[in-house]
Design a protein around this motif. Structure first.
Motif, PDB file in Angstrom:
ATOM      1  N   ALA A 295      14.436  50.870  84.521  1.00  0.00           N
ATOM      2  CA  ALA A 295      15.414  50.541  83.786  1.00  0.00           C
ATOM      3  C   ALA A 295      15.741  49.963  82.522  1.00  0.00           C
ATOM      4  O   ALA A 295      15.792  50.328  81.171  1.00  0.00           O
ATOM      5  CB  ALA A 295      16.883  50.503  84.292  1.00  0.00           C
ATOM      6  N   SER A 296      14.447  49.054  82.932  1.00  0.00           N
ATOM      7  CA  SER A 296      14.489  47.949  81.535  1.00  0.00           C
ATOM      8  C   SER A 296      14.072  49.052  80.089  1.00  0.00           C
ATOM      9  O   SER A 296      14.957  48.937  79.187  1.00  0.00           O
ATOM     10  CB  SER A 296      12.992  47.269  81.735  1.00  0.00           C
ATOM     11  N   ALA A 297      13.262  49.671  80.255  1.00  0.00           N
ATOM     12  CA  ALA A 297      12.709  50.690  78.471  1.00  0.00           C
ATOM     13  C   ALA A 297      13.631  51.261  78.884  1.00  0.00           C
ATOM     14  O   ALA A 297      13.999  52.057  77.576  1.00  0.00           O
ATOM     15  CB  ALA A 297      11.183  51.142  79.299  1.00  0.00           C
ATOM     16  N   MET A 298      14.196  51.690  79.790  1.00  0.00           N
ATOM     17  CA  MET A 298      15.897  52.717  79.230  1.00  0.00           C
ATOM     18  C   MET A 298      16.432  52.353  78.873  1.00  0.00           C
ATOM     19  O   MET A 298      17.449  52.954  77.955  1.00  0.00           O
ATOM     20  CB  MET A 298      16.101  53.953  80.719  1.00  0.00           C
ATOM     21  N   VAL A 299      16.591  51.003  79.205  1.00  0.00           N
ATOM     22  CA  VAL A 299      17.562  50.423  78.370  1.00  0.00           C
ATOM     23  C   VAL A 299      18.086  49.653  77.391  1.00  0.00           C
ATOM     24  O   VAL A 299      18.537  49.968  75.893  1.00  0.00           O
ATOM     25  CB  VAL A 299      17.881  48.987  79.149  1.00  0.00           C
ATOM     26  N   TYR A 300      16.867  49.323  76.968  1.00  0.00           N
ATOM     27  CA  TYR A 300      15.990  49.342  74.931  1.00  0.00           C
ATOM     28  C   TYR A 300      16.193  50.991  74.819  1.00  0.00           C
ATOM     29  O   TYR A 300      15.976  51.175  73.376  1.00  0.00           O
ATOM     30  CB  TYR A 300      14.600  48.719  75.660  1.00  0.00           C
ATOM     31  N   SER A 301      15.224  51.470  75.005  1.00  0.00           N
ATOM     32  CA  SER A 301      15.892  52.901  74.546  1.00  0.00           C
ATOM     33  C   SER A 301      17.320  53.385  74.224  1.00  0.00           C
ATOM     34  O   SER A 301      17.544  53.939  73.127  1.00  0.00           O
ATOM     35  CB  SER A 301      15.437  53.939  75.605  1.00  0.00           C
ATOM     36  N   SER A 302      18.046  52.924  75.039  1.00  0.00           N
ATOM     37  CA  SER A 302      19.187  53.120  74.726  1.00  0.00           C
ATOM     38  C   SER A 302      19.741  52.780  73.644  1.00  0.00           C
ATOM     39  O   SER A 302      21.189  52.834  72.582  1.00  0.00           O
ATOM     40  CB  SER A 302      20.752  52.793  75.841  1.00  0.00           C
ATOM     41  N   PHE A 303      19.716  51.650  73.490  1.00  0.00           N
ATOM     42  CA  PHE A 303      20.018  50.465  72.237  1.00  0.00           C
ATOM     43  C   PHE A 303      19.090  51.280  70.439  1.00  0.00           C
ATOM     44  O   PHE A 303      19.781  51.266  69.386  1.00  0.00           O
ATOM     45  CB  PHE A 303      18.954  48.832  71.812  1.00  0.00           C
ATOM     46  N   GLN A 304      18.141  51.473  71.063  1.00  0.00           N
ATOM     47  CA  GLN A 304      17.460  52.043  69.703  1.00  0.00           C
ATOM     48  C   GLN A 304      17.916  53.563  69.466  1.00  0.00           C
ATOM     49  O   GLN A 304      17.695  53.883  68.263  1.00  0.00           O
ATOM     50  CB  GLN A 304      16.039  52.602  70.082  1.00  0.00           C
ATOM     51  N   ILE A 305      18.484  54.309  70.229  1.00  0.00           N
ATOM     52  CA  ILE A 305      19.416  55.595  69.633  1.00  0.00           C
ATOM     53  C   ILE A 305      20.806  55.169  68.936  1.00  0.00           C
ATOM     54  O   ILE A 305      20.763  55.405  67.992  1.00  0.00           O
ATOM     55  CB  ILE A 305      19.912  56.606  70.808  1.00  0.00           C
ATOM     56  N   LEU A 306      21.015  54.030  69.796  1.00  0.00           N
ATOM     57  CA  LEU A 306      22.100  53.624  69.125  1.00  0.00           C
ATOM     58  C   LEU A 306      22.639  52.882  67.393  1.00  0.00           C
ATOM     59  O   LEU A 306      22.351  52.865  66.771  1.00  0.00           O
ATOM     60  CB  LEU A 306      23.268  52.201  69.266  1.00  0.00           C
ATOM     61  N   GLU A 307      20.391  51.890  67.093  1.00  0.00           N
ATOM     62  CA  GLU A 307      20.720  51.923  65.675  1.00  0.00           C
ATOM     63  C   GLU A 307      20.000  52.558  65.384  1.00  0.00           C
ATOM     64  O   GLU A 307      20.708  52.751  64.137  1.00  0.00           O
ATOM     65  CB  GLU A 307      19.211  51.239  66.365  1.00  0.00           C
ATOM     66  N   LYS A 308      19.237  54.014  65.785  1.00  0.00           N
ATOM     67  CA  LYS A 308      18.876  54.609  65.123  1.00  0.00           C
ATOM     68  C   LYS A 308      20.289  55.267  64.150  1.00  0.00           C
ATOM     69  O   LYS A 308      19.554  56.236  62.792  1.00  0.00           O
ATOM     70  CB  LYS A 308      18.255  55.345  65.503  1.00  0.00           C
ATOM     71  N   SER A 309      21.355  55.947  65.006  1.00  0.00           N
ATOM     72  CA  SER A 309      22.114  56.663  64.376  1.00  0.00           C
ATOM     73  C   SER A 309      22.819  55.793  63.794  1.00  0.00           C
ATOM     74  O   SER A 309      24.023  56.580  62.424  1.00  0.00           O
ATOM     75  CB  SER A 309      23.368  57.240  65.809  1.00  0.00           C
ATOM     76  N   ILE A 310      23.514  54.383  63.835  1.00  0.00           N
ATOM     77  CA  ILE A 310      24.284  54.266  62.873  1.00  0.00           C
ATOM     78  C   ILE A 310      23.345  54.019  61.721  1.00  0.00           C
ATOM     79  O   ILE A 310      23.844  53.893  60.231  1.00  0.00           O
ATOM     80  CB  ILE A 310      24.343  52.373  63.438  1.00  0.00           C
ATOM     81  N   GLU A 311      22.131  53.608  61.152  1.00  0.00           N
ATOM     82  CA  GLU A 311      21.554  53.686  59.847  1.00  0.00           C
ATOM     83  C   GLU A 311      21.791  54.825  59.371  1.00  0.00           C
ATOM     84  O   GLU A 311      21.295  55.129  58.284  1.00  0.00           O
ATOM     85  CB  GLU A 311      20.166  53.429  60.009  1.00  0.00           C
ATOM     86  N   ALA A 312      21.496  56.262  60.446  1.00  0.00           N
ATOM     87  CA  ALA A 312      21.560  57.572  59.587  1.00  0.00           C
ATOM     88  C   ALA A 312      22.760  57.352  59.425  1.00  0.00           C
ATOM     89  O   ALA A 312      22.894  58.594  57.866  1.00  0.00           O
ATOM     90  CB  ALA A 312      20.942  58.492  61.006  1.00  0.00           C
ATOM     91  N   VAL A 313      23.344  57.237  60.207  1.00  0.00           N
ATOM     92  CA  VAL A 313      24.909  57.530  59.477  1.00  0.00           C
ATOM     93  C   VAL A 313      25.327  56.471  57.868  1.00  0.00           C
ATOM     94  O   VAL A 313      25.946  57.618  56.631  1.00  0.00           O
ATOM     95  CB  VAL A 313      26.604  57.288  60.141  1.00  0.00           C
ATOM     96  N   GLY A 314      24.711  55.324  58.489  1.00  0.00           N
ATOM     97  CA  GLY A 314      24.911  54.447  57.297  1.00  0.00           C
ATOM     98  C   GLY A 314      26.184  53.693  57.364  1.00  0.00           C
ATOM     99  O   GLY A 314      27.019  53.316  56.018  1.00  0.00           O
ATOM    100  N   SER A 315      27.000  53.921  58.564  1.00  0.00           N
ATOM    101  CA  SER A 315      28.355  52.863  58.318  1.00  0.00           C
ATOM    102  C   SER A 315      28.777  53.196  60.102  1.00  0.00           C
ATOM    103  O   SER A 315      27.801  52.867  60.707  1.00  0.00           O
ATOM    104  CB  SER A 315      29.388  53.926  57.417  1.00  0.00           C
ATOM    105  N   PHE A 316      30.685  52.344  59.792  1.00  0.00           N
ATOM    106  CA  PHE A 316      30.478  52.127  61.808  1.00  0.00           C
ATOM    107  C   PHE A 316      31.234  53.485  61.983  1.00  0.00           C
ATOM    108  O   PHE A 316      32.462  53.027  62.527  1.00  0.00           O
ATOM    109  CB  PHE A 316      30.632  50.575  61.452  1.00  0.00           C
ATOM    110  N   ASP A 317      31.204  54.272  61.438  1.00  0.00           N
ATOM    111  CA  ASP A 317      32.654  55.782  61.226  1.00  0.00           C
ATOM    112  C   ASP A 317      31.641  56.033  62.864  1.00  0.00           C
ATOM    113  O   ASP A 317      30.622  56.855  63.431  1.00  0.00           O
ATOM    114  CB  ASP A 317      32.202  56.712  60.604  1.00  0.00           C
ATOM    115  N   ASN A 318      32.602  55.731  64.280  1.00  0.00           N
ATOM    116  CA  ASN A 318      31.977  56.330  65.208  1.00  0.00           C
ATOM    117  C   ASN A 318      32.350  57.218  65.533  1.00  0.00           C
ATOM    118  O   ASN A 318      31.042  57.470  67.009  1.00  0.00           O
ATOM    119  CB  ASN A 318      33.029  55.510  66.523  1.00  0.00           C
TER     120      ASN A 318
END
Length: 400
Positions: free
Chosen positions: A315-338
């Motif tokens: 689970a450790s690597a999957m936990v980190y991976s889920s944070f990576q997905i969130l990070e990449k998506s926020i940066e791609a969108v360029g806002s906090f528009d959920n």
């Protein structure tokens, strides 16, 4: 003193700019995190969840921060202990949004706490990329809560892999067809046990002993004594960390002679091999990783360097991976528009430390590790639903 401090910071910023290094973050962004620090699941969260919150924030800040549109943020965590109590998880999420005014809330820890908290994440419209939830309710959840994503898959494919692994051992003559199977009476254990009983029966196994026990049970010696009395060829427990350790301890005490011994959450923890030594060799458990892959090795080295502890092998690597997905998506969108962030998660594939992740129409990740085994001091993946790097399963030896 203030003037000298300002001059030093300005010089550092200029040097970083000239060297092409990441720019210093201009604002602080509070990241909300809710998981057990006390209660029955605190030990599991202390291994798989909290260190990865620290590592991810460290890694983002080391890259210069989270870039959202024209603003770059330095991340800081606001952490709440939900005490392994669903009601406290929900209250903590409300506190983070309403009082602390955070824009980003990471998912909780464990199947039960994620399922319990899904409605409050949906009410606030928060992306909920779960990393420690195993459930077949992904299609149902995605219809009711389109903001929820499941990375660790469901009970059906997990059980199917465990059954296939046991069938392989049986066909090789390593085990017979008598099975003892137990489960923790929590959403995780109940769902997996419900899937496993008919699946093993269909595969030709005879269930000679079964029982469940409450979450947080301290004394599991009666369970193991009864299991041994049933003379099984294989033992399977849909267990959480405290009981994974306690059941293994009792199996050694009782000298349970089986050709396959499977426990669930925490079997993949480095502390498992640390506690049981040679006795861990050949033990099977839920999860696994491509332990010999460069991506996991690099992640594991960084995890240990930053947190002072080794990650688990599931689970450790999957936990980190889920944070990576969130990070990449926020940066791609360029806002906090959920709403836009959720759509980006749904529509895209992501390169992560666990490998590529792409969610299907039910917001479910189809490729995940299902069965691992301790071999030569490393918990290696032996079965998955589409990951590379699996090794051949071995017969469990006698307890050392």
């Amino acid at each position: 003193m203030k003037r000298r401090t300002f001059s030093r910071l300005a010089a550092l910023a200029l040097a970083a700019s000239v060297a092409g290094a990441p720019a210093l973050a201009q604002e602080v962004l509070k990241i909300g995190a809710v998981a057990p620090k006390t209660g029955p699941l605190a030990g599991g969260a202390a291994v798989s969840y909290w260190p990865n919150v620290k590592l991810w924030i460290n890694d983002v800040n080391a890259r210069g921060g989270l870039k959202v549109g024209a603003t770059t943020y330095k991340l800081e965590a606001i952490e709440y202990d939900d005490q392994t109590n669903p009601g406290e998880t929900i209250k903590a999420v409300q506190r983070l949004v309403d009082q602390d005014k955070v824009k980003v809330v990471l998912p909780p820890y464990s199947t039960g706490l994620n399922l319990a908290a899904a409605p409050i994440y949906a009410r606030y419209g928060l992306p909920m990329i779960t990393s420690t939830a195993t459930t077949d309710k992904a299609d149902e959840l995605s219809k009711q809560f389109p903001n929820v994503f499941i990375t660790l898959g469901g009970a059906k494919p997990t059980v199917a892999s465990v059954v296939e692994t046991m069938v392989k051992l049986k066909e090789r003559g390593d085990i017979g067809n008598k099975l003892a199977m137990v489960n923790v009476a929590d959403a995780f254990g109940i769902e997996l046990m419900g899937e496993a009983k008919p699946a093993f029966k269909e595969a030709g196994f005879e269930l000679v002993y079964e029982t469940s026990y409450p979450l947080g049970t301290q004394d599991l010696s009666p369970v193991m004594k009864a299991a041994k009395a049933a003379a099984p060829d294989a033992f399977i427990a849909w267990s959480y960390p405290p009981d994974t350790f306690a059941l293994t301890e009792q199996a050694i005490v009782e000298d349970l002679k089986v050709g396959a011994f499977f426990t669930a959450v925490a079997t993949a923890f480095p502390a498992y091999a640390g506690r049981f030594g040679a006795g861990a060799e050949g033990v099977l458990g839920i999860g696994g990783v491509h332990a010999d892959g460069d991506a996991f090795k690099e992640y594991a080295a960084r995890h240990e360097q930053v947190t002072g502890a080794k990650p688990d092998y599931w689970a450790s690597a999957m936990v980190y991976s889920s944070f990576q997905i969130l990070e990449k998506s926020i940066e791609a969108v360029g806002s906090f528009d959920n709403a836009a962030i959720i759509k980006h998660v749904k529509d895209n594939s992501f390169d992560t430390v666990i490998g590529p992740i792409k969610f299907d129409e039910n917001n479910n990740n189809a490729a995940f590790w299902t069965v691992g085994q301790w071999q030569d001091g490393v918990f290696k993946g032996v079965a998955s639903t589409g990951r590379d790097g699996a090794v051949e399963v071995k017969k469990k030896g006698a307890w050392q």
